[in-house]
Design an enzyme around this catalytic site. Structure first.
Site, PDB file in Angstrom:
ATOM      1  N   CYS A  89     -22.797 -20.001  23.327  1.00  0.00           N
ATOM      2  CA  CYS A  89     -22.526 -18.570  23.136  1.00  0.00           C
ATOM      3  C   CYS A  89     -23.578 -17.885  22.277  1.00  0.00           C
ATOM      4  O   CYS A  89     -23.729 -16.670  22.332  1.00  0.00           O
ATOM      5  CB  CYS A  89     -21.141 -18.376  22.520  1.00  0.00           C
ATOM      6  N   ASN A 142     -15.150 -14.632  28.980  1.00  0.00           N
ATOM      7  CA  ASN A 142     -16.287 -15.121  28.196  1.00  0.00           C
ATOM      8  C   ASN A 142     -17.353 -15.670  29.153  1.00  0.00           C
ATOM      9  O   ASN A 142     -17.130 -16.669  29.830  1.00  0.00           O
ATOM     10  CB  ASN A 142     -15.795 -16.222  27.241  1.00  0.00           C
ATOM     11  N   HIS A 144     -20.492 -11.006  20.657  1.00  0.00           N
ATOM     12  CA  HIS A 144     -20.191 -11.981  21.712  1.00  0.00           C
ATOM     13  C   HIS A 144     -18.749 -11.767  22.185  1.00  0.00           C
ATOM     14  O   HIS A 144     -17.893 -11.335  21.403  1.00  0.00           O
ATOM     15  CB  HIS A 144     -20.371 -13.388  21.129  1.00  0.00           C
TER      16      HIS A 144
HETATM   17  N1  ACO Z   1      -1.132 -19.796  28.651  1.00  0.00           N
HETATM   18  C1  ACO Z   1       0.045 -19.897  28.008  1.00  0.00           C
HETATM   19  N2  ACO Z   1       0.186 -20.532  26.842  1.00  0.00           N
HETATM   20  C2  ACO Z   1      -0.892 -21.110  26.294  1.00  0.00           C
HETATM   21  C3  ACO Z   1      -2.157 -21.053  26.921  1.00  0.00           C
HETATM   22  C4  ACO Z   1      -2.245 -20.374  28.150  1.00  0.00           C
HETATM   23  N3  ACO Z   1      -3.407 -20.239  28.814  1.00  0.00           N
HETATM   24  N4  ACO Z   1      -3.041 -21.713  26.139  1.00  0.00           N
HETATM   25  C5  ACO Z   1      -2.384 -22.175  25.076  1.00  0.00           C
HETATM   26  N5  ACO Z   1      -1.073 -21.813  25.173  1.00  0.00           N
HETATM   27  C6  ACO Z   1       0.026 -22.084  24.233  1.00  0.00           C
HETATM   28  C7  ACO Z   1      -0.228 -23.295  23.372  1.00  0.00           C
HETATM   29  O1  ACO Z   1       0.134 -24.475  24.048  1.00  0.00           O
HETATM   30  C8  ACO Z   1       0.661 -23.020  22.183  1.00  0.00           C
HETATM   31  O2  ACO Z   1       1.962 -23.354  22.517  1.00  0.00           O
HETATM   32  P1  ACO Z   1       2.961 -23.968  21.386  1.00  0.00           P
HETATM   33  O3  ACO Z   1       3.111 -22.868  20.365  1.00  0.00           O
HETATM   34  O4  ACO Z   1       4.195 -24.252  22.156  1.00  0.00           O
HETATM   35  O5  ACO Z   1       2.280 -25.178  20.836  1.00  0.00           O
HETATM   36  C9  ACO Z   1       0.612 -21.502  22.058  1.00  0.00           C
HETATM   37  O6  ACO Z   1       0.116 -21.014  23.325  1.00  0.00           O
HETATM   38  C10 ACO Z   1      -0.306 -21.027  20.960  1.00  0.00           C
HETATM   39  O7  ACO Z   1      -1.538 -21.736  21.033  1.00  0.00           O
HETATM   40  P2  ACO Z   1      -2.716 -21.435  20.061  1.00  0.00           P
HETATM   41  O8  ACO Z   1      -3.869 -22.343  20.410  1.00  0.00           O
HETATM   42  O9  ACO Z   1      -2.253 -21.386  18.664  1.00  0.00           O
HETATM   43  O10 ACO Z   1      -3.055 -19.926  20.509  1.00  0.00           O
HETATM   44  P3  ACO Z   1      -4.069 -18.955  19.882  1.00  0.00           P
HETATM   45  O11 ACO Z   1      -3.406 -17.711  19.518  1.00  0.00           O
HETATM   46  O12 ACO Z   1      -4.956 -19.646  18.864  1.00  0.00           O
HETATM   47  O13 ACO Z   1      -5.010 -18.617  21.133  1.00  0.00           O
HETATM   48  C11 ACO Z   1      -7.137 -19.210  22.080  1.00  0.00           C
HETATM   49  C12 ACO Z   1      -5.709 -19.660  21.819  1.00  0.00           C
HETATM   50  C13 ACO Z   1      -7.092 -17.968  22.922  1.00  0.00           C
HETATM   51  C14 ACO Z   1      -7.847 -20.328  22.824  1.00  0.00           C
HETATM   52  C15 ACO Z   1      -7.810 -18.917  20.726  1.00  0.00           C
HETATM   53  O14 ACO Z   1      -7.619 -19.976  19.846  1.00  0.00           O
HETATM   54  C16 ACO Z   1      -9.297 -18.652  20.844  1.00  0.00           C
HETATM   55  O15 ACO Z   1      -9.707 -17.647  21.387  1.00  0.00           O
HETATM   56  N6  ACO Z   1     -10.118 -19.534  20.274  1.00  0.00           N
HETATM   57  C17 ACO Z   1     -11.572 -19.306  20.245  1.00  0.00           C
HETATM   58  C18 ACO Z   1     -12.232 -19.437  21.574  1.00  0.00           C
HETATM   59  C19 ACO Z   1     -13.717 -19.262  21.386  1.00  0.00           C
HETATM   60  O16 ACO Z   1     -14.168 -18.409  20.637  1.00  0.00           O
HETATM   61  N7  ACO Z   1     -14.509 -20.123  21.984  1.00  0.00           N
HETATM   62  C20 ACO Z   1     -15.922 -20.080  21.629  1.00  0.00           C
HETATM   63  C21 ACO Z   1     -16.787 -19.659  22.678  1.00  0.00           C
HETATM   64  S1  ACO Z   1     -16.935 -20.802  23.941  1.00  0.00           S
HETATM   65  C22 ACO Z   1     -18.453 -21.594  23.796  1.00  0.00           C
HETATM   66  O17 ACO Z   1     -19.209 -21.513  22.878  1.00  0.00           O
HETATM   67  C23 ACO Z   1     -18.710 -22.541  24.900  1.00  0.00           C
END
Ligand code: ACO
Length: 334
Positions: A116, A291, A261
């Site tokens: 990224c 993304n 980003h």
């Molecule tokens: N649909 C439904 N539910 C989901 C999904 C989905 N797609 N994905 C996860 N959940 C559930 C989880 O299982 C969890 O359930 P639980 O509470 O029963 O355990 C719940 O949703 C909450 O999960 P969290 O991981 O805490 O959700 P969060 O609010 O943190 O959002 C996300 C997850 C969107 C992935 C977030 O953490 C995020 O954006 N992280 C950063 C991503 C990023 O910046 N990546 C870097 C760039 S990529 C690169 O460099 C290659």
């Protein structure tokens, strides 16, 4: 010493739009439009069709950037291609793009593998190459195909809803007399977190590089510690933004536009809020692109131009965070 300026911008998204509703309809994914919308701000993304490669997307975006700069491919003397999803293990995608756009000239082409942060790393490198006088016109392209590497089952749902395919490109060259161009860039990495967001297979570290067992276990799909990436992204994007502002002797209040980003709308809202940059000074495309990793920032630039938000001499802040971990920022006058 001469300064570097962005001379032209281009982008390209594949035609196939994939809405959250379409992902919701994949039973094994167990996701919903509501979850994706609320947690990420994404409504839809684009996926390539069979036979469409990252190089194909890059060709379109590059042509537009060269055209937008009022130049022709003959004017370009170096290519930097940022991607985490190269068409093949080797050679790098810069070579495939060189063949498509500059086949009659053997100009140098290199790949940057910084996920990224790849676009800002590439811009910083191009800035140095222009400043040193080594090159006159450099094409930087970020192009990604994620859709062919996503796990559309329950175990991959955290990642598979986030990513889209696309390409963005810019041409850089010497700034005209007196134009300040790029003021400061800062690049960082912290490899102790490399495995918090990575794709393990295929890998030369494994013997063999890929196996039936690794495929059955889904270890060729990306893996992410989402919460950890989320927290680090906000802290580091804010920190590195302050770093480039301090290096350039500018205050946050002087920033006309923030082009962050595009990984998660909530990350960008928190970064802008912690920096004290109001919403109207931020351009986001995540709602309709997802993304697109190294392509996000040039796509944002293109969108800012389209919306009339990017004007001559505006002070523009770019910042990114991603796998590695890597993070970076650049401050420039448009
Ligand atoms: N649909 C439904 N539910 C989901 C999904 C989905 N797609 N994905 C996860 N959940 C559930 C989880 O299982 C969890 O359930 P639980 O509470 O029963 O355990 C719940 O949703 C909450 O999960 P969290 O991981 O805490 O959700 P969060 O609010 O943190 O959002 C996300 C997850 C969107 C992935 C977030 O953490 C995020 O954006 N992280 C950063 C991503 C990023 O910046 N990546 C870097 C760039 S990529 C690169 O460099 C290659």
């Amino acid at each position: 010493m001469r300064q570097t300026r962005i001379l032209g911008v281009g982008m390209y998204l594949p035609e196939r739009e994939v809405t959250n509703q379409e992902l919701e309809a994949i039973k094994e994914l167990e996701t919903s439009d509501e979850w994706i919308r609320q947690r990420t701000g994404i409504l839809s993304r684009r996926f390539v069709s069979e036979g469409e490669s990252g190089t194909d997307l890059a060709v379109h975006a590059s042509r537009e950037a060269i055209d937008n700069a009022g130049l022709s491919p003959d004017d370009i003397d170096f290519v930097i291609y940022a991607t985490l999803s190269p068409d093949y293990f080797f050679p790098g995608n810069g070579c495939f793009l060189q063949d498509r756009l500059f086949a009659d000239r053997t100009i140098g082409a290199m790949d940057v593998r910084n996920q990224c942060s790849g676009f800002i790393y590439s811009l910083a490198m191009a800035d140095s190459l222009i400043k040193s006088g080594q090159y006159e016109r450099i094409l930087i392209v970020g192009s990604e195909i994620h859709s062919t590497a996503l796990n559309f089952t329950f175990s991959g749902r955290d990642l598979s809803v986030l990513f889209g395919d696309g390409a963005g490109a810019v041409v850089v060259g010497p700034a005209p007399n007196g134009h300040p161009g790029i003021l400061a860039s800062a690049l960082h990495s912290e490899g102790k977190y490399a495995k918090e967001l990575w794709t393990e297979y295929p890998a030369s570290a494994h013997h063999p590089r890929i196996s039936h067992e690794s495929l059955d276990q889904g270890r060729h799909y990306p893996q992410m510690n989402g919460r950890m990436v989320f927290k680090h992204a906000i802290t580091r994007m804010v920190e590195v933004s302050h770093q480039v502002l301090a290096e350039a002797g500018k205050a946050v209040a002087e920033v006309d536009l923030l082009l962050p980003h595009q990984a998660n709308m909530r990350i960008n809202q928190m970064v802008a809020s912690q920096l004290g940059i109001p919403e109207e000074k931020v351009v986001n495309t995540i709602a309709w692109t997802g993304n697109t990793t190294a392509a996000t920032i040039p796509i944002c630039m293109h969108e800012a131009l389209k919306q009339g938000k990017l004007k001559e001499n505006d002070l523009v802040l770019l910042t990114a965070f991603g796998a590695g971990f890597t993070w970076a920022a650049s401050l420039l006058h448009w």
